[in-house]
Write an enzyme that holds these catalytic residues in place. Structure first.
Site, short mmCIF file in Angstrom:
data_model
loop_
_atom_site.label_atom_id
_atom_site.label_comp_id
_atom_site.label_asym_id
_atom_site.label_seq_id
_atom_site.Cartn_x
_atom_site.Cartn_y
_atom_site.Cartn_z
N ASN A 84 3.86 -0.28 4.97
CA ASN A 84 3.95 -0.52 3.53
C ASN A 84 5.38 -0.62 3.00
OD1 ASN A 84 1.47 1.72 3.89
ND2 ASN A 84 0.94 -0.28 3.07
N VAL A 114 8.92 -1.91 -1.20
CA VAL A 114 7.85 -0.93 -1.09
C VAL A 114 6.56 -1.51 -1.66
CG1 VAL A 114 7.09 1.38 -1.79
CG2 VAL A 114 9.51 0.96 -1.34
N CYS A 115 5.48 -1.39 -0.89
CA CYS A 115 4.17 -1.84 -1.34
C CYS A 115 3.38 -0.61 -1.78
CB CYS A 115 3.44 -2.57 -0.22
SG CYS A 115 1.85 -3.23 -0.73
N LEU A 116 3.39 -0.37 -3.08
CA LEU A 116 2.65 0.75 -3.66
C LEU A 116 2.01 0.21 -4.93
CD1 LEU A 116 2.11 3.83 -3.47
CD2 LEU A 116 4.17 4.18 -4.83
N ASP A 147 -2.96 -3.09 3.13
CA ASP A 147 -2.14 -3.75 2.11
C ASP A 147 -0.68 -3.69 2.56
OD1 ASP A 147 -1.34 -4.98 -0.24
OD2 ASP A 147 -1.45 -3.15 -1.45
#
Length: 184
Positions: free
Chosen positions: A105, A112-114, A145
């Site tokens: 992520n 950052v994938c949040l 994701d």
């Protein structure tokens, strides 16, 4: 009498204006800065997180250092840079990981994938919410994701191999053709 719109400026209004010119200029705080000050006053970071302000006069730019105490990345420390827009909390903060990491992520450029930093951001969320979200990514990386698709695929297909690759990256080795800094 207070003149709100400055209509009928007479001699008194001009004198008042001259007095203001001699007073030291104070920068008016943006709503985002006021909210940030309130959040910082009330913030209780978990023990594995530390906050640092490179410029003590700028609350809108800071770093959070996260040292996971469990999971694949246990024992290492990661620095995340937060840039908070003047429209905060109506706009999510921009967060980037400065420490190169092998993570599904977080890509190799530190993006950052949040979800709460993107489509699920709401003004009721806070910097603390983001910090806890980042901590959660260290406990439960989400291969569904990903930003680093190669890491996500390894995690999905072989959790043990993924753990070995993370450990190699933490010891300063190369993973998938990319060199990582020694963090352990």
């Amino acid at each position: 009498m207070i003149k709100i719109f400055g209509v009928g400026r007479g001699k008194r209004a001009e004198e008042s204006k001259d007095d203001d010119a001699e007073a030291p200029a104070t920068k008016k705080k943006q709503p985002g800065e006021i909210r940030m000050q309130k959040e910082l006053d009330e913030m209780e970071l978990p023990p594995q997180c530390h906050i640092n302000f490179p410029d003590k006069n700028n609350l809108m730019h800071f770093q959070i250092q996260i040292s996971p105490d469990e999971g694949f990345w246990k024992g290492a420390s990661y620095t995340f840079v937060f840039n908070v827009a003047p429209l905060y909390p109506h706009e999510a903060p921009k967060v980037k990981c400065e420490t190169k990491i092998y993570h599904p992520n977080i890509d190799l450029q530190g993006n950052v994938c949040l979800n709460i930093l993107r489509e699920d951001w709401k003004p009721v969320l806070s910097i603390s919410s983001v910090v806890y979200g980042l901590l959660y990514l260290f406990l439960e990386p989400n291969p569904g994701d990903p930003l680093n698709h190669e890491a996500a695929e390894v995690l999905r297909n072989n959790r043990g191999e993924f753990g070995r690759m993370v450990q190699r990256s933490l010891r300063g080795g190369a993973v998938a053709g990319h060199a990582f800094p020694k963090l352990l």
